[in-house]
Design a protein around this motif. Structure first.
Motif, PDB file in Angstrom:
ATOM      1  N   GLY A  76       0.820  -1.200   0.000  1.00 54.59           N
ATOM      2  CA  GLY A  76       0.000   0.000   0.000  1.00 54.59           C
ATOM      3  C   GLY A  76       0.848   1.242   0.000  1.00 54.59           C
ATOM      4  N   PRO A  77       0.219   2.395  -0.150  1.00 57.22           N
ATOM      5  CA  PRO A  77       0.968   3.649  -0.201  1.00 57.22           C
ATOM      6  C   PRO A  77       1.652   3.935   1.129  1.00 57.22           C
ATOM      7  CG  PRO A  77      -1.375   4.068  -0.062  1.00 57.22           C
ATOM      8  CD  PRO A  77      -1.216   2.598  -0.266  1.00 57.22           C
ATOM      9  N   GLN A  78       2.731   4.667   1.034  1.00 55.31           N
ATOM     10  CA  GLN A  78       3.512   4.958   2.234  1.00 55.31           C
ATOM     11  C   GLN A  78       3.086   6.255   2.918  1.00 55.31           C
ATOM     12  OE1 GLN A  78       5.782   2.565   3.311  1.00 55.31           O
ATOM     13  NE2 GLN A  78       4.630   1.533   1.700  1.00 55.31           N
ATOM     14  N   SER A  79       2.222   7.016   2.275  1.00 53.59           N
ATOM     15  CA  SER A  79       1.764   8.251   2.921  1.00 53.59           C
ATOM     16  C   SER A  79       0.302   8.485   2.566  1.00 53.59           C
ATOM     17  CB  SER A  79       2.598   9.452   2.463  1.00 53.59           C
ATOM     18  OG  SER A  79       2.245   9.825   1.154  1.00 53.59           O
ATOM     19  N   SER A  80      -0.356   9.293   3.380  1.00 54.76           N
ATOM     20  CA  SER A  80      -1.787   9.525   3.193  1.00 54.76           C
ATOM     21  C   SER A  80      -2.053  10.352   1.944  1.00 54.76           C
ATOM     22  CB  SER A  80      -2.366  10.233   4.417  1.00 54.76           C
ATOM     23  OG  SER A  80      -1.685  11.455   4.625  1.00 54.76           O
ATOM     24  N   SER A  81      -1.039  11.027   1.431  1.00 51.82           N
ATOM     25  CA  SER A  81      -1.242  11.847   0.234  1.00 51.82           C
ATOM     26  C   SER A  81      -1.030  11.049  -1.041  1.00 51.82           C
ATOM     27  CB  SER A  81      -0.273  13.036   0.251  1.00 51.82           C
ATOM     28  OG  SER A  81       1.063  12.580   0.269  1.00 51.82           O
ATOM     29  N   ASP A  82      -0.675   9.799  -0.875  1.00 47.35           N
ATOM     30  CA  ASP A  82      -0.370   8.983  -2.038  1.00 47.35           C
ATOM     31  C   ASP A  82      -1.654   8.374  -2.594  1.00 47.35           C
ATOM     32  OD1 ASP A  82       0.972   7.672  -3.958  1.00 47.35           O
ATOM     33  OD2 ASP A  82       2.078   6.318  -2.653  1.00 47.35           O
ATOM     34  N   VAL A  83      -2.503   9.224  -3.154  1.00 43.07           N
ATOM     35  CA  VAL A  83      -3.791   8.783  -3.693  1.00 43.07           C
ATOM     36  C   VAL A  83      -3.572   8.086  -5.031  1.00 43.07           C
ATOM     37  CG1 VAL A  83      -6.080   9.553  -4.421  1.00 43.07           C
ATOM     38  CG2 VAL A  83      -4.922  10.660  -2.509  1.00 43.07           C
ATOM     39  N   ARG A  84      -4.447   7.183  -5.339  1.00 41.42           N
ATOM     40  CA  ARG A  84      -4.396   6.371  -6.554  1.00 41.42           C
ATOM     41  C   ARG A  84      -3.064   5.602  -6.640  1.00 41.42           C
ATOM     42  NH1 ARG A  84      -6.125   9.403 -11.702  1.00 41.42           N
ATOM     43  NH2 ARG A  84      -8.123   9.503 -10.648  1.00 41.42           N
ATOM     44  N   TYR A  85      -2.731   5.082  -5.508  1.00 46.91           N
ATOM     45  CA  TYR A  85      -1.544   4.218  -5.455  1.00 46.91           C
ATOM     46  C   TYR A  85      -1.849   2.924  -6.206  1.00 46.91           C
ATOM     47  CZ  TYR A  85       1.756   0.875  -3.424  1.00 46.91           C
ATOM     48  OH  TYR A  85       2.690  -0.089  -3.242  1.00 46.91           O
ATOM     49  N   GLY A  86      -1.013   2.564  -7.122  1.00 48.14           N
ATOM     50  CA  GLY A  86      -1.249   1.363  -7.908  1.00 48.14           C
ATOM     51  C   GLY A  86      -0.835   0.106  -7.180  1.00 48.14           C
ATOM     52  N   ILE A  87      -1.794  -0.733  -6.903  1.00 49.07           N
ATOM     53  CA  ILE A  87      -1.502  -1.982  -6.210  1.00 49.07           C
ATOM     54  C   ILE A  87      -1.144  -3.074  -7.210  1.00 49.07           C
ATOM     55  CG2 ILE A  87      -2.561  -3.817  -4.815  1.00 49.07           C
ATOM     56  CD1 ILE A  87      -4.085  -1.565  -3.360  1.00 49.07           C
ATOM     57  N   GLY A  88      -1.740  -3.004  -8.399  1.00 53.14           N
ATOM     58  CA  GLY A  88      -1.424  -4.001  -9.411  1.00 53.14           C
ATOM     59  C   GLY A  88      -2.363  -3.884 -10.582  1.00 53.14           C
ATOM     60  N   PHE A  89      -2.074  -4.621 -11.603  1.00 48.11           N
ATOM     61  CA  PHE A  89      -2.888  -4.581 -12.801  1.00 48.11           C
ATOM     62  C   PHE A  89      -3.754  -5.829 -12.900  1.00 48.11           C
ATOM     63  CE2 PHE A  89       0.497  -1.625 -13.738  1.00 48.11           C
ATOM     64  CZ  PHE A  89      -0.198  -0.562 -14.289  1.00 48.11           C
ATOM     65  N   SER A  90      -4.889  -5.630 -13.522  1.00 47.95           N
ATOM     66  CA  SER A  90      -5.820  -6.745 -13.606  1.00 47.95           C
ATOM     67  C   SER A  90      -6.477  -6.769 -14.979  1.00 47.95           C
ATOM     68  CB  SER A  90      -6.913  -6.607 -12.536  1.00 47.95           C
ATOM     69  OG  SER A  90      -7.690  -5.457 -12.812  1.00 47.95           O
ATOM     70  N   ALA A  91      -7.116  -7.871 -15.239  1.00 49.87           N
ATOM     71  CA  ALA A  91      -7.938  -7.996 -16.444  1.00 49.87           C
ATOM     72  C   ALA A  91      -9.305  -8.477 -16.002  1.00 49.87           C
ATOM     73  CB  ALA A  91      -7.315  -8.988 -17.408  1.00 49.87           C
ATOM     74  N   SER A  92     -10.334  -7.815 -16.502  1.00 51.50           N
ATOM     75  CA  SER A  92     -11.659  -8.205 -16.050  1.00 51.50           C
ATOM     76  C   SER A  92     -12.134  -9.444 -16.790  1.00 51.50           C
ATOM     77  CB  SER A  92     -12.661  -7.066 -16.248  1.00 51.50           C
ATOM     78  OG  SER A  92     -12.887  -6.884 -17.626  1.00 51.50           O
ATOM     79  N   GLY A  93     -12.840 -10.263 -16.052  1.00 52.52           N
ATOM     80  CA  GLY A  93     -13.371 -11.470 -16.651  1.00 52.52           C
ATOM     81  C   GLY A  93     -14.823 -11.310 -17.030  1.00 52.52           C
ATOM     82  N   SER A  94     -15.457 -10.308 -16.451  1.00 55.80           N
ATOM     83  CA  SER A  94     -16.867 -10.061 -16.746  1.00 55.80           C
ATOM     84  C   SER A  94     -17.169  -8.633 -16.337  1.00 55.80           C
ATOM     85  CB  SER A  94     -17.758 -11.036 -15.951  1.00 55.80           C
ATOM     86  OG  SER A  94     -17.737 -10.700 -14.588  1.00 55.80           O
ATOM     87  N   SER A  95     -18.432  -8.267 -16.358  1.00 51.49           N
ATOM     88  CA  SER A  95     -18.791  -6.899 -15.964  1.00 51.49           C
ATOM     89  C   SER A  95     -18.695  -6.697 -14.459  1.00 51.49           C
ATOM     90  CB  SER A  95     -20.221  -6.583 -16.431  1.00 51.49           C
ATOM     91  OG  SER A  95     -21.143  -7.478 -15.807  1.00 51.49           O
ATOM     92  N   THR A  96     -18.538  -7.778 -13.710  1.00 51.53           N
ATOM     93  CA  THR A  96     -18.514  -7.672 -12.241  1.00 51.53           C
ATOM     94  C   THR A  96     -17.241  -8.217 -11.601  1.00 51.53           C
ATOM     95  OG1 THR A  96     -19.672  -9.785 -12.052  1.00 51.53           O
ATOM     96  CG2 THR A  96     -21.032  -7.777 -12.051  1.00 51.53           C
TER      97      THR A  96
END
Lengths: 74, 460
Positions: free
Chosen positions: B356-376
């Motif tokens: 996770g981000p190291q500071s509270s200002s680190d908004v939209r910290y990228g945790i990882g990339f994904s591919a969706s398998g469906s709409s949900t």
């Protein structure tokens, strides 16, 4: 509170998972599997009246309902 | 008596005589000692003292007579006159650990001497120093599990109360009682570290060759008296309750308990629990047993009968650090299991890994990339920094996570471990959301505020 939900796995099968709110905006989840230590601990706690269970809609089961339900699970 | 000059070396005179048989022809004889000069010995032939240099000379261990002594039995002898330096080699098994200088003890660097991980309480991935009040048995600082039968009777915090840790430490685990709870026979409140069987296999417990261990730790409490803890096996059928005394309130004291290894019982040596190390904070009679002996139990023995209950006094504190479990009969210089912060963190990440981000200002910290398998649903693969004990068995997340794509956030409502995607090196997670487009890539991010995180657990 421990909510039990159903999630389809990659093979399209329905798998039970437990989701527990651990803080104001924090959660933990684990699959209902016979060798999962989190599930083993929760199942034991439910059977000993030390934990409660909610269904997927958030309705809290009675102690007897929860016990009967988890007895059917691995 | 005062003297000038260098400190004399330690030497001692050791008397001795070498005997030789003269032959009438042999002039050189080999001595049993090396001598520096002719004046360091007295040579006698047929009971006549010989004149140094004139009658004989010396070279190392060889004495050479100017003329061959006559034939005779032991008619030539050499007496040693000077001091000699003797090298003393200690007999095998006679040099104890305490005989060694403490610096040498530390420098020996015995690998994984201490079997306790996060023994100096420096790593707190879950709470980063914040106070938590366990409502169920749950982990607090890394590797330290708060065991309990009643919710919210005590809080746990790294460096609670901000007291000065013992010399050589920067952190401690602090327990604060939140009420004056009278424990019942079936209650227990305790701190537990489960040591993986791989890390205790060499102890040989459950065999005739079970090794003795010593548990040492620094403890400080607002209470005084007899406190308790225990070692027990995975099944809870074998236990060794122990006691220790806290003599002065609010004062760090170092304690040690030496325990002969258990020669019976079943002690796992795999990636399951090898040994439970427990510090009691208030344990009822059902989970207590007599201190100082191995006992067979039906219910796990968390502590010793009659030990002080921390949760019994509102506001009572119990601080712990420098916990060491090692082979041997005495507590040696404290070392961490890993030997460095990085190595210790890696040991902790075998059981819990937080991203996770190291500071509270680190908004939209990228945790990882994904591919969706469906709409949900979308799938994200997390590569683990170290091999975990098992494939992750739980996933924690917090502070709203979202799947992000092209400036749009799709809030994640649940994250679960896929039943076939958990291994010791990787974990495939299924994120539940809505409005996704199938087969498209998304980034899992901490969304509306900093502090979002994802964590995987493979705890014992």
């Amino acid at each position: 509170m421990n909510k039990i939900i159903t999630v389809k796995n990659l093979a399209g099968q329905d798998i039970y998972h437990i989701i527990r709110q651990t803080g104001e905006e924090s959660y933990t989840s684990f699959p209902v599997q016979a060798d999962n230590p989190n599930w083993i601990a929760l199942k034991t706690a439910i059977l000993e009246d030390k934990a409660q269970l909610q269904d997927a809609d958030g309705n809290t089961m009675t102690a007897e309902q929860a016990k009967d339900f988890v007895k059917e699970l691995p | 008596m005062p003297y000038l000059g260098n400190t004399p070396t330690t030497q001692s005179f050791i008397s001795g005589t070498d005997y030789f048989n003269g032959t009438g022809a042999q002039t050189a004889f080999t001595l049993s000692r090396t001598v520096a000069s002719v004046n360091d010995i007295q040579a006698v032939v047929n009971n006549v003292v010989q004149v140094p240099n004139d009658a004989y000379t010396i070279s190392g261990t060889t004495i050479t007579f100017t003329s061959a002594p006559s034939s005779g039995t032991q008619n030539v002898y050499v007496r040693y006159l000077s001091t000699t330096t003797q090298a003393i080699t200690p007999s095998q098994g006679t040099v104890s650990w305490s005989t060694l200088d403490s610096n040498v003890q530390g420098d020996l660097g015995i690998s994984f001497k201490n079997r306790i991980i996060n023994s100096n309480m420096v790593i707190d991935q879950r709470n980063a120093g914040a106070s938590v009040t366990p409502t169920t048995t749950s982990y607090t600082l890394d590797r330290w599990n708060a065991g309990l039968t009643q919710a919210s009777k005590y809080s746990v915090q790294q460096n609670a109360g901000s007291v000065t840790p013992p010399l050589g430490f920067t952190n401690y685990l602090g327990v604060t009682s939140l009420s004056a709870y009278s424990i019942t026979s079936s209650d227990f409140f305790c701190l537990i570290q489960a040591i993986e069987g791989f890390n205790t296999a060499d102890l040989g417990w459950g065999t005739a060759n079970a090794k003795t261990v010593t548990v040492s730790f620094w403890v400080r409490s607002s209470l005084t008296g007899t406190f308790g803890g225990s070692l027990s096996n995975s099944a809870g059928t074998r236990g060794y309750p122990f006691t220790y005394t806290i003599s002065a309130a609010n004062t760090w004291e170092q304690k040690s308990v030496t325990i002969a290894g258990d020669t019976t019982g079943t002690w796992l040596t795999t990636n399951s629990v090898g040994i439970y190390v427990v510090f009691g904070l208030g344990v009822g009679s059902t989970y207590s047993a007599t201190a100082g002996a191995w006992t067979t139990t039906v219910n796990r023995a968390f502590s010793a009968t009659g030990a002080t209950s921390v949760v019994g006094t509102n506001g009572a504190t119990f601080y712990l650090t420098g916990v060491q479990l090692e082979v041997g009969t005495q507590a040696t210089t404290f070392t961490t299991a890993g030997g460095s912060y990085g190595a210790e963190l890696a040991l902790c990440q075998r059981y819990y890994y937080k991203k996770g981000p190291q500071s509270s200002s680190d908004v939209r910290y990228g945790i990882g990339f994904s591919a969706s398998g469906s709409s949900t649903t979308a799938y994200i693969n997390i590569t683990l920094p170290v091999n975990m004990r098992t494939g992750p068995t739980s996933v924690d997340w917090g502070n709203t996570l979202a799947l992000w794509k092209g400036g749009t956030n799709f809030q994640v409502t649940a994250i679960t471990i896929t039943s076939s995607g958990a291994s010791v090196t990787d974990c495939l997670l299924q994120c539940t959301s809505s409005g996704l487009t199938g087969e498209e890539a998304y980034q899992l991010v901490a969304w509306t505020s900093g502090g979002g995180f994802l964590a995987l657990g493979a705890e014992l």
